[in-house]
Design an enzyme around this catalytic site. Structure first.
Site, PDB file in Angstrom:
ATOM      1  N   SER A  75      17.437 -35.822  10.960  1.00  0.00           N
ATOM      2  CA  SER A  75      16.266 -35.495  10.149  1.00  0.00           C
ATOM      3  C   SER A  75      16.398 -34.158   9.460  1.00  0.00           C
ATOM      4  O   SER A  75      17.087 -33.255   9.929  1.00  0.00           O
ATOM      5  CB  SER A  75      15.013 -35.475  11.038  1.00  0.00           C
ATOM      6  OG  SER A  75      14.803 -36.724  11.624  1.00  0.00           O
ATOM      7  N   SER A  96       9.792 -44.227  12.767  1.00  0.00           N
ATOM      8  CA  SER A  96       8.443 -44.374  13.329  1.00  0.00           C
ATOM      9  C   SER A  96       8.064 -45.855  13.423  1.00  0.00           C
ATOM     10  O   SER A  96       8.616 -46.701  12.712  1.00  0.00           O
ATOM     11  CB  SER A  96       7.433 -43.649  12.447  1.00  0.00           C
ATOM     12  OG  SER A  96       7.250 -44.379  11.246  1.00  0.00           O
ATOM     13  N   ASN A  97       7.111 -46.144  14.291  1.00  0.00           N
ATOM     14  CA  ASN A  97       6.722 -47.553  14.459  1.00  0.00           C
ATOM     15  C   ASN A  97       6.071 -48.121  13.197  1.00  0.00           C
ATOM     16  O   ASN A  97       6.080 -49.335  13.001  1.00  0.00           O
ATOM     17  CB  ASN A  97       5.806 -47.698  15.681  1.00  0.00           C
ATOM     18  CG  ASN A  97       6.607 -47.635  16.970  1.00  0.00           C
ATOM     19  OD1 ASN A  97       7.789 -47.282  16.946  1.00  0.00           O
ATOM     20  ND2 ASN A  97       5.982 -47.984  18.075  1.00  0.00           N
ATOM     21  N   GLU A  98       5.535 -47.231  12.355  1.00  0.00           N
ATOM     22  CA  GLU A  98       5.018 -47.722  11.072  1.00  0.00           C
ATOM     23  C   GLU A  98       6.183 -48.276  10.237  1.00  0.00           C
ATOM     24  O   GLU A  98       6.070 -49.333   9.608  1.00  0.00           O
ATOM     25  CB  GLU A  98       4.312 -46.586  10.317  1.00  0.00           C
ATOM     26  CG  GLU A  98       2.939 -46.224  10.881  1.00  0.00           C
ATOM     27  CD  GLU A  98       3.003 -45.582  12.250  1.00  0.00           C
ATOM     28  OE1 GLU A  98       3.981 -44.858  12.532  1.00  0.00           O
ATOM     29  OE2 GLU A  98       2.075 -45.796  13.057  1.00  0.00           O
ATOM     30  N   GLU A 150      20.168 -47.368  17.912  1.00  0.00           N
ATOM     31  CA  GLU A 150      19.106 -46.536  18.463  1.00  0.00           C
ATOM     32  C   GLU A 150      17.851 -47.348  18.747  1.00  0.00           C
ATOM     33  O   GLU A 150      17.163 -47.131  19.726  1.00  0.00           O
ATOM     34  CB  GLU A 150      18.796 -45.401  17.478  1.00  0.00           C
ATOM     35  CG  GLU A 150      17.799 -44.386  18.017  1.00  0.00           C
ATOM     36  CD  GLU A 150      17.655 -43.179  17.104  1.00  0.00           C
ATOM     37  OE1 GLU A 150      17.870 -43.332  15.885  1.00  0.00           O
ATOM     38  OE2 GLU A 150      17.331 -42.100  17.611  1.00  0.00           O
ATOM     39  N   SER A 178      17.616 -33.714  18.433  1.00  0.00           N
ATOM     40  CA  SER A 178      17.529 -33.873  19.892  1.00  0.00           C
ATOM     41  C   SER A 178      18.788 -33.363  20.564  1.00  0.00           C
ATOM     42  O   SER A 178      19.892 -33.655  20.102  1.00  0.00           O
ATOM     43  CB  SER A 178      17.327 -35.342  20.243  1.00  0.00           C
ATOM     44  OG  SER A 178      16.107 -35.786  19.720  1.00  0.00           O
TER      45      SER A 178
END
Lengths: 387, 310
Positions: free
Chosen positions: A128, A366-368, A243, A160
């Site tokens: 990101s 994202s889940n969206e 992922e 991360s």
């Protein structure tokens, strides 16, 4: 369909169980989001590797055991049931490792995979950027070719493990003036390289689990590029698939959480409302359903099938299940939910877990975004913005 | 360990899906709704495909399939909103008769000449009885009061619940398909509504729910085939989860159809109403929840990641 485990699989389960019983640290490790805990978790990675349990599904030439997916599921069930620590090297094991195996040269496989399996090099991901989260094609960081090197400039964020890890991987714009998913390359870099500044970011729980990375004329050998120049998007999409898919979140982990949640329900039964009780039992059912689904997908892959956009269904389901299980635990704990350390001296793992679970529906796309992928690629609905 | 569906069952189910898609469309549903609830030509087609003898042993003129194959066919019956009483006879009564050693009627059932609907105390009413006495919300379901002294055989209950769960999955899949098709053609504000995220996410949620109900259903069918002591738990899990998914699918589908969905003219209502009827049949949501809670909290079923297939 045959739901019985073979004698070989049962013997394997027994072997895993015995090794873990003898080696899993008795004391809970400090969170790997802190330096002290990270070092403890790295030591655990090396302990696992000493028993050749680091990368069980990898080919033996790269430090694995060459196990199939059903055996991997058995390993993971035992791993989580034994209360073994989180994997500090999960970015390497589950994301970069499969990516290198699919797209890397023989030289790259030999160079990067065995040290990963031995827990000697811990990997961070650098996907990101401040302006490129779920919209990863908006990446701006550049890698300019200079002879047999790339020169990297720019910024990555929310990386991360990057506060403490050894190496990173990410996408960089290698073609000047290119747009969106074109002109990107997938590069591996030493986090200690001159010109890299790491700024740890305190996460919700207060620990610096991820970091911002600033690149100022960082020189990376061209041989650290996975696949061709400009092919980074294709490679990254495969990595993102790993992922979201099967490997990163094995069902054993959620079943272990569900079993602990049921135990908590028994302890707090006199306070739990009927509605909360049903929530917990339903979540236990969903953890079982997740396991069945994973076994089914694993059996299909072993028979030559593949996992595509279904990975998005999987990611939505486990991340929201994990959050819901920890939320239910917070409700079961009642007033004790706010305590960082419970009155009996134990860390409030449910609180820590709840905070961590909030990241699941955000990271890895994202889940969206996952719902859009599901709607567009599985259900065939028009793309966002198209009429 | 191989959690894949048997290819021969999948192939048969696909053939049934094609047959029903071609012969049991919404025009048929409307005709049957308007007058009489059977179409003997369609029934004869099902008989010729061997479906009445699906679970009947080959020695009695059937195909000798297991319940897992039966669940796949029940799912197709749900998907087509089939009006013929195939499930009760061929997929509930047959395995129950076989388990009790009552094989006398099996040949006649396999030949499509005899229908059997078994009463059970859990169902106050029996579907597809002679001379409908009670009006069901499902216009194609003839209800009659259950006879006095209906038994409470637990195997019969599990067979009814399993096949109801399978039909609910098929109904849900069909409702999702209808909602997706509608969202692709219905335009508002100059765009197909399926391009809007609010619609996409609603449909994606239904897809997620179904993705994680199907393996529970196969697990339950296989548990019954294998005669596991834990089979009732798995059957209840399937019925409970399929009920929730089916209500979600139905409510999402009508919402996406908008006012059109609230009419008798759009076909969706047949599927919704079958969903409501089957959700309450063979043990409602609350009944199956209780069985799960008793098994899971009462310690009858081992918990945890090492017991996925225990």
């Amino acid at each position: 369909m045959d739901l019985a485990y073979t004698p070989r699989q049962q013997a394997f389960r027994q072997e895993v169980r015995e090794w873990l019983a003898a080696h899993v640290p008795a004391e809970r490790l400090v969170t790997l989001e802190r330096k002290e805990g990270f070092d403890q978790h790295v030591a655990w990675e090396r302990e696992l590797a000493s028993g050749n349990w680091g990368m069980v599904t990898w080919p033996s030439e790269y430090g694995g055991r060459g196990l199939d997916l059903i055996e991997w599921l058995i390993f993971e069930e035992e791993y989580w049931a034994a209360g073994a620590p989180l994997r500090a090297n999960q970015n390497g094991i589950f994301l970069l490792g499969p990516t290198i195996m699919e797209f890397g040269s023989d030289e790259q496989k030999a160079r990067f995979l065995p040290p990963m399996a031995r827990g000697e090099v811990i990997w961070a991901q650098a996907w990101s950027e401040p302006g490129a989260g779920s919209d990863m094609a908006a990446i701006k960081a550049t890698a300019r070719r200079d002879g047999d090197h790339y020169v990297i400039n720019g910024q990555k964020t929310w990386s991360s493990r990057a506060s403490f890890a050894d190496w990173g991987f990410g996408l960089f714009r290698t073609e000047e003036g290119s747009r969106r998913h074109k002109g990107l390359s997938f590069l591996l870099f030493d986090l200690e390289a001159p010109g890299i500044t790491r700024r740890p970011i305190r996460q919700l729980h207060g620990d610096p689990g991820f970091a911002e990375l600033f690149f100022d004329e960082v020189r990376v050998p061209a041989e650290n590029r996975i696949a061709g120049e400009g092919e980074g998007w294709k490679v990254a999409m495969a990595t993102a698939g790993f992922e979201r898919g099967l490997m990163l979140r094995s069902p054993g982990r959620f079943q272990a959480t569900a079993a602990r949640l049921m135990a908590l329900l028994r302890e707090t039964a006199e306070r739990a409302s009927p509605g909360l009780r049903e929530d917990v039992v339903r979540l236990w059912m969903n953890a079982q359903a997740y396991a069945y689904n994973t076994y089914q997908v694993a059996a299909r892959i072993m028979a030559g099938g593949s996992i595509g956009a279904e990975a998005s269904l999987n990611k939505i389901f486990w991340s929201e299940l994990d959050r819901a299980m920890h939320r239910a635990a917070m409700h079961l704990l009642g007033p004790a939910a706010e305590l960082r350390t419970l009155p009996d001296g134990r860390a409030n793992e449910w609180l820590e877990g709840y905070i961590f679970s909030l990241s699941g529906p955000i990271y890895a796309g994202s889940n969206e975004i996952q719902r859009n992928i599901t709607a567009e690629r599985l259900l065939g609905l028009p793309r966002v913005g198209a009429g | 360990m191989d959690f894949r569906l048997p290819p021969e069952s999948v192939e048969l189910a696909e053939a049934v899906r094609e047959y029903l898609a071609g012969t049991h469309g919404s025009d048929v549903l409307r005709r049957l709704d308007a007058g009489g609830n059977r179409d003997l030509r369609i029934w004869q087609g099902l008989v010729e495909m061997g479906l009445t003898g699906l679970l009947v042993p080959e020695s009695h003129g059937g195909l000798g399939m297991r319940l897992l194959g039966g669940a796949l066919i029940a799912r197709e019956c749900g998907r087509a909103c089939l009006a013929e009483p195939l499930v009760d006879t061929a997929l509930v009564a047959v395995p129950w008769l076989i388990a009790r050693g009552e094989t006398g009627d099996l040949a006649a059932i396999a030949a499509g000449e005899k229908l059997v609907a078994l009463p059970h105390t859990i169902n106050p009413w029996v579907a597809d009885g002679e001379g409908a006495e009670l009006a069901s919300v499902d216009p194609l379901r003839n209800l009659v009061a259950a006879p006095e002294g209906a038994g409470d055989d637990p195997l019969l209950l599990d067979l009814g619940a399993l096949t109801s769960a399978a039909q609910l999955v098929g109904l849900s899949e069909a409702m999702l398909d209808q909602a997706v098709a509608y969202a692709q053609v219905r335009e508002q504000f100059g765009h197909a509504i399926g391009g809007f995220q609010a619609i996409k996410h609603k449909l994606a949620d239904v897809a997620v729910a179904l993705e994680f109900v199907r393996p529970v259903l196969w697990r339950a069918a296989q548990a019954m085939d294998d005669g596991l002591a834990s089979a009732p738990l798995h059957v209840s899990h399937a019925k409970y989860a399929a009920t929730d998914a089916a209500y979600l699918a139905a409510e999402s589908a009508i919402q996406i159809h908008g006012a059109m969905g609230y009419t008798y003219e759009v076909d969706l209502h047949f599927w919704m109403k079958r969903t409501w009827a089957l959700s309450g049949a063979w043990g409602d949501r609350n009944f199956h929840y209780r069985r799960i809670e008793d098994a899971a909290l009462g310690g009858a079923h081992p918990l945890g990641p090492q017991h996925t297939f225990a």
